[in-house]
Scaffold this active site. Structure first.
Site, PDB file in Angstrom:
ATOM      1  N   LYS A 124      66.330 -17.140  36.054  1.00 28.28           N
ATOM      2  CA  LYS A 124      66.738 -17.953  34.908  1.00 28.28           C
ATOM      3  C   LYS A 124      67.631 -19.053  35.429  1.00 28.28           C
ATOM      4  O   LYS A 124      68.318 -18.869  36.433  1.00 28.28           O
ATOM      5  CB  LYS A 124      67.524 -17.102  33.899  1.00 28.28           C
ATOM      6  N   ASP A 164      63.457 -22.923  27.762  1.00 26.03           N
ATOM      7  CA  ASP A 164      64.226 -21.914  27.025  1.00 26.03           C
ATOM      8  C   ASP A 164      64.986 -22.725  25.969  1.00 26.03           C
ATOM      9  O   ASP A 164      64.581 -23.858  25.666  1.00 26.03           O
ATOM     10  CB  ASP A 164      65.163 -21.143  27.981  1.00 26.03           C
TER      11      ASP A 164
HETATM   12  O1  2IT Z   1      62.875 -15.973  27.962  1.00 28.19           O
HETATM   13  C1  2IT Z   1      61.741 -16.285  28.364  1.00 28.19           C
HETATM   14  O2  2IT Z   1      60.898 -15.435  28.643  1.00 28.19           O
HETATM   15  C2  2IT Z   1      61.433 -17.711  28.497  1.00 28.19           C
HETATM   16  N1  2IT Z   1      62.281 -18.528  28.177  1.00 28.19           N
HETATM   17  C3  2IT Z   1      60.105 -18.154  29.037  1.00 28.19           C
HETATM   18  C4  2IT Z   1      60.091 -18.039  30.523  1.00 28.19           C
HETATM   19  C5  2IT Z   1      58.858 -18.603  31.196  1.00 28.19           C
HETATM   20  O3  2IT Z   1      58.890 -18.671  32.431  1.00 28.19           O
HETATM   21  O4  2IT Z   1      57.881 -18.953  30.529  1.00 28.19           O
END
Ligand code: 2IT
Length: 445
Positions: A124, A164
């Site tokens: 993240k 996100d």
């Molecule tokens: O919390 C999540 O799963 C997302 N924000 C999407 C992450 C992604 O790599 O598509």
């Protein structure tokens, strides 16, 4: 495994990182029994290794605003675990972003991505940059400055970011554009891209659609269906939009959405052009839902309040972490809620979860319910790797299959002796076992 010992060790090392410690504690409590049945995990110190990120990149992002003033923000990428595939997870731009929040999200992402059955590790990233009130040009300059600091750590088989909170198609486009210019290769490397340059069909809808497919599975398990159910949704961003659209298509009535300013109650249901209006509200960049009640007088705006005080059958938190607390949960239970499916990451506090489970309300955690978003990102990576773009039907069929598979894993690992399905336990055990075995198979590294 001595949970208290591990947690107090983590607390001493990372004081004040409350969201991270909360996320770790939930997983440890859920997996304790299965962990103790596997002495090989203990011997390889799997848990101690799994709770610490592989790597954290922190950087200063400097950019110039429209007035010519120099601005500084902090940027991060938490590469949590790549035991089962390249680091994968979204980027969050919001004033509240800090390391604790990104570590909790990266930790959760690791198990969520394992549940999707696709080969993706967990990560993240983000920044305390707030897109609220920023001009288009400022957002572009910030995205470019952010990637200038981060690009060397990314790659299609190394680390693949996505959106996100505060990061949608526009921001992904700007970040990917700068990344591509720097590496001079069209390898994908971001997901949630525009349809014209490698994006996957259905990715914008996937988190919300996947969540509703999961809820359909939960209901089917109870010999029930979604038709005619009253649904409370919180938030009004991409996830809330996809969830509202699919819930409505499936015959449910969504009666609430919310923003930082309060919530909207629409007794007639949020359907048709009202769902498109959510996109308009988001695009204004003001981060408020109040104007909905001016445009649609049948609706009421409740300033400073949350939607959980309304009587509904299904609650779908779609906003942010810890948005449902113990008191909210009690109100929902008292009003007869049947299903609570977290679409936001860690949308419920531990007190809220306890309230649901002790009252035998079926509760499912974000890492299972919202996994359709990242799963479709995984499908975007596959399409990029084979230089093809699949039809919407093909992506949607696979999304259905993946969500149903996640549901099956939750039932398998979370069914209690009295038949009650503890989805939190099921999701954590299933995700944990996959990551643990992958780590074990790759030796002490
Ligand atoms: O919390 C999540 O799963 C997302 N924000 C999407 C992450 C992604 O790599 O598509």
């Amino acid at each position: 495994m001595d949970i208290n010992n591990i947690l107090s060790g983590l607390e001493a090392k990372h004081p004040g990182e409350k969201e991270y410690l909360q996320a770790v504690k939930e997983v440890l409590i859920c997996v304790e029994d299965v962990y103790n049945q596997h002495p090989e995990f203990e011997k390889a110190k799997i848990i101690e290794r799994m709770v610490e990120p592989d790597r954290i990149v922190t950087f200063r992002v400097t950019w110039v605003d429209d007035k010519g003033e120099v601005q500084n923000n902090i940027g991060y990428r938490v590469q949590f675990n790549n035991a089962i595939g390249p680091y994968k997870g979204g980027i969050r731009f919001h004033a509240s972003v800090n390391l604790s929040i990104l570590k909790f999200l990266g930790f959760e992402q690791t198990f969520k991505n394992a549940l999707t059955t696709l080969p993706m590790g967990g990560a993240k990233g983000g920044s305390d940059f707030s897109p609220r009130g920023k001009s288009e040009a400022e957002i572009m300059r910030f995205c470019q400055a952010f990637i200038l600091c981060l690009w060397k750590n990314l790659g299609p088989d190394r680390d693949v970011p996505a959106g996100d909170i505060g990061v949608g198609g526009r921001e992904v486009g700007y970040m990917y554009g700068m990344y591509k210019k720097l590496v001079n290769e069209c390898t994908g490397t971001f997901t949630g891209k525009g349809m014209e340059f490698g994006g996957s069909r259905i990715r914008p809808e996937a988190t919300g659609f996947g969540a509703l497919y999961f809820v359909q599975n939960m209901l089917a398990k109870r010999n029930d269906s979604i038709e005619g159910k009253r649904v409370a949704v919180s938030g009004f961003g991409n996830v809330a939009w996809g969830a509202t659209l699919k819930a409505t298509q499936l015959g449910a009535k969504v009666v609430t959405i919310s923003g930082p300013d309060g919530y909207i109650y629409d007794p007639e249901g949020i359907s048709g052009e009202k769902i498109d209006y959510m996109l308009y509200l988001r695009a204004t960049g003001e981060d408020i839902v109040a104007p909905y009640a001016e445009k649609y007088p049948e609706a009421t705006f409740f300033p400073g309040r949350k939607p959980w005080e309304q009587k509904v059958d299904i609650a779908l938190p779609c906003a942010t972490q810890n948005e449902v607390n113990g008191d909210d949960a009690k109100m929902l239970v008292d009003n007869g809620v049947e299903i609570v499916a977290e679409v936001s990451n860690m949308g419920c506090t531990p007190e809220a979860i306890d309230t649901f489970i002790s009252n035998r309300v079926v509760y499912a955690p974000g890492k299972a319910v919202n996994a359709g978003g990242v799963a479709t990102s995984g499908l975007e990576m596959s399409q990029n790797a084979e230089h093809l773009q699949w039809s919407a039907q093909e992506v949607d069929d696979r999304l259905h299959e993946i969500m149903s598979n996640i549901h099956t894993q939750c039932v398998e690992h979370g069914t209690e002796p009295d038949g009650f399905i503890n989805y939190m336990k099921g999701a954590n055990i299933a995700g944990f076992m996959k990551v643990a075995n992958a780590m074990l198979g790759q030796g002490i590294i």
